[in-house]
Write an enzyme that holds these catalytic residues in place. Structure first.
Site, mmCIF file in Angstrom:
data_model
loop_
_atom_site.group_PDB
_atom_site.id
_atom_site.type_symbol
_atom_site.label_atom_id
_atom_site.label_comp_id
_atom_site.label_asym_id
_atom_site.label_seq_id
_atom_site.Cartn_x
_atom_site.Cartn_y
_atom_site.Cartn_z
ATOM 1 N N ASP A 1 0.919 -1.247 0.104
ATOM 2 C CA ASP A 1 -0.009 -0.021 0.032
ATOM 3 C C ASP A 1 0.990 1.265 0.237
ATOM 4 O O ASP A 1 2.016 1.381 0.590
ATOM 5 C CB ASP A 1 -0.938 -0.010 1.247
ATOM 6 C CG ASP A 1 -2.234 0.798 1.165
ATOM 7 O OD1 ASP A 1 -3.224 0.527 0.956
ATOM 8 O OD2 ASP A 1 -1.601 2.338 1.068
ATOM 9 N N HIS B 1 -10.065 -4.868 -3.523
ATOM 10 C CA HIS B 1 -8.820 -5.291 -2.899
ATOM 11 C C HIS B 1 -9.025 -5.467 -1.612
ATOM 12 O O HIS B 1 -9.700 -5.432 -0.862
ATOM 13 C CB HIS B 1 -7.972 -4.043 -3.000
ATOM 14 C CG HIS B 1 -8.518 -2.595 -2.486
ATOM 15 N ND1 HIS B 1 -9.400 -2.040 -3.309
ATOM 16 C CD2 HIS B 1 -8.286 -2.068 -1.483
ATOM 17 C CE1 HIS B 1 -9.900 -0.848 -2.756
ATOM 18 N NE2 HIS B 1 -9.003 -0.881 -1.397
ATOM 19 N N LEU B 2 -8.011 -6.370 -1.116
ATOM 20 C CA LEU B 2 -8.032 -6.737 0.394
ATOM 21 C C LEU B 2 -6.767 -6.301 1.023
ATOM 22 O O LEU B 2 -5.828 -6.170 0.236
ATOM 23 C CB LEU B 2 -7.878 -8.636 0.568
ATOM 24 C CG LEU B 2 -9.048 -9.219 -0.070
ATOM 25 C CD1 LEU B 2 -8.429 -10.774 -0.072
ATOM 26 C CD2 LEU B 2 -10.406 -8.869 0.108
ATOM 27 N N HIS B 3 -7.087 -5.544 2.201
ATOM 28 C CA HIS B 3 -5.852 -4.997 2.888
ATOM 29 C C HIS B 3 -5.439 -6.048 3.736
ATOM 30 O O HIS B 3 -6.301 -6.679 4.545
ATOM 31 C CB HIS B 3 -6.638 -3.745 3.753
ATOM 32 C CG HIS B 3 -6.803 -2.498 2.986
ATOM 33 N ND1 HIS B 3 -6.129 -1.513 2.724
ATOM 34 C CD2 HIS B 3 -7.929 -2.476 2.247
ATOM 35 C CE1 HIS B 3 -6.749 -0.465 2.278
ATOM 36 N NE2 HIS B 3 -7.967 -1.045 1.893
ATOM 37 N N GLY C 1 -16.009 3.079 3.357
ATOM 38 C CA GLY C 1 -14.503 3.831 3.016
ATOM 39 C C GLY C 1 -13.825 3.612 1.695
ATOM 40 O O GLY C 1 -12.565 3.839 1.791
ATOM 41 N N GLN C 2 -14.443 2.961 0.874
ATOM 42 C CA GLN C 2 -13.825 2.542 -0.297
ATOM 43 C C GLN C 2 -13.286 3.750 -1.124
ATOM 44 O O GLN C 2 -14.254 4.623 -1.425
ATOM 45 C CB GLN C 2 -14.419 1.380 -1.036
ATOM 46 C CG GLN C 2 -13.789 1.033 -2.537
ATOM 47 C CD GLN C 2 -14.731 -0.148 -3.194
ATOM 48 O OE1 GLN C 2 -15.615 -0.429 -3.053
ATOM 49 N NE2 GLN C 2 -13.722 -0.620 -3.984
ATOM 50 N N ASN D 1 -12.696 -2.562 2.185
ATOM 51 C CA ASN D 1 -13.658 -1.683 2.240
ATOM 52 C C ASN D 1 -14.627 -1.694 1.327
ATOM 53 O O ASN D 1 -13.787 -1.824 -0.139
ATOM 54 C CB ASN D 1 -12.763 -0.378 2.260
ATOM 55 C CG ASN D 1 -12.119 -0.252 3.596
ATOM 56 O OD1 ASN D 1 -12.458 -0.741 4.613
ATOM 57 N ND2 ASN D 1 -10.968 0.373 3.526
HETATM 58 P P1 DGP Z 1 -9.598 1.724 0.117
HETATM 59 O O1 DGP Z 1 -9.955 3.222 0.907
HETATM 60 O O2 DGP Z 1 -9.961 0.457 0.999
HETATM 61 O O3 DGP Z 1 -10.380 1.892 -1.252
HETATM 62 O O4 DGP Z 1 -8.022 1.587 -0.040
HETATM 63 C C1 DGP Z 1 -7.272 2.172 -1.183
HETATM 64 C C2 DGP Z 1 -5.901 1.832 -0.797
HETATM 65 O O5 DGP Z 1 -5.118 1.995 -1.851
HETATM 66 C C3 DGP Z 1 -5.168 2.967 0.151
HETATM 67 O O6 DGP Z 1 -4.854 2.336 1.397
HETATM 68 C C4 DGP Z 1 -4.020 3.541 -0.551
HETATM 69 C C5 DGP Z 1 -3.870 2.774 -1.759
HETATM 70 N N1 DGP Z 1 -3.586 3.194 -2.781
HETATM 71 C C6 DGP Z 1 -3.993 4.249 -3.788
HETATM 72 N N2 DGP Z 1 -3.487 4.534 -4.907
HETATM 73 C C7 DGP Z 1 -2.406 3.732 -4.896
HETATM 74 C C8 DGP Z 1 -1.340 3.499 -5.768
HETATM 75 O O7 DGP Z 1 -1.041 4.403 -6.791
HETATM 76 N N3 DGP Z 1 -0.326 2.693 -5.521
HETATM 77 C C9 DGP Z 1 -0.396 1.960 -4.455
HETATM 78 N N4 DGP Z 1 0.408 0.810 -3.904
HETATM 79 N N5 DGP Z 1 -1.380 2.189 -3.196
HETATM 80 C C10 DGP Z 1 -2.349 2.718 -3.694
#
Ligand code: DGP
Length: 113
Positions: A31, A99-101, A92-93, A86
């Protein structure tokens, strides 16, 4: 590939990302804004907007299994970790590609905010 989707562009190699694991149907990368010592995102290679739109159980299984593999590779399988997806506005998406965190490396609080 969905037009304008950041995660589709990561799958295609058009945007750089630190990849930590991959399989035929799923990809895992760090992330950009980590919330824990280990914070990896696991996505299906195919564009699926969110869990609410998912229909392919094998694809979902592949994403979950790659999350399990990430936890092993990152050394948090024994200490424990959290897997979160999310979904939608209240969830909070912010990126509309499922995607899974995978979060770990420290004791996580519960409940989330
Ligand atoms: P969510 O809020 O659950 O939709 O999480 C999206 C996540 O994606 C957030 O934690 C930050 C991450 N993220 C957003 N843009 C990028 C990117 O360009 N590269 C990477 N590696 N992560 C990203």
């Amino acid at each position: 590939m969905a037009e304008g989707c950041i995660f589709c562009r990561i799958v295609a190699g058009e945007i750089p990302a630190v990849r930590v694991a991959e399989s035929e149907r799923a990809l895992a990368f760090r992330d950009l804004h980590p919330q824990a010592p280990v914070h990896v995102l696991v996505i299906p290679r195919r564009h699926v907007a969110s869990l609410a739109e998912a229909t392919d159980g094998e694809e979902l299984g592949a994403v979950l299994l790659l999350a399990q593999e990430v936890a092993r590779r990152e050394g948090i399988a024994e200490s424990g970790y959290r897997v979160v997806t999310n979904t939608g506005a209240d969830g909070g998406q912010t990126v509309h590609h499922l995607h899974l965190h995978v979060l770990g490396g420290r004791a996580l609080q519960w409940p989330p905010g």
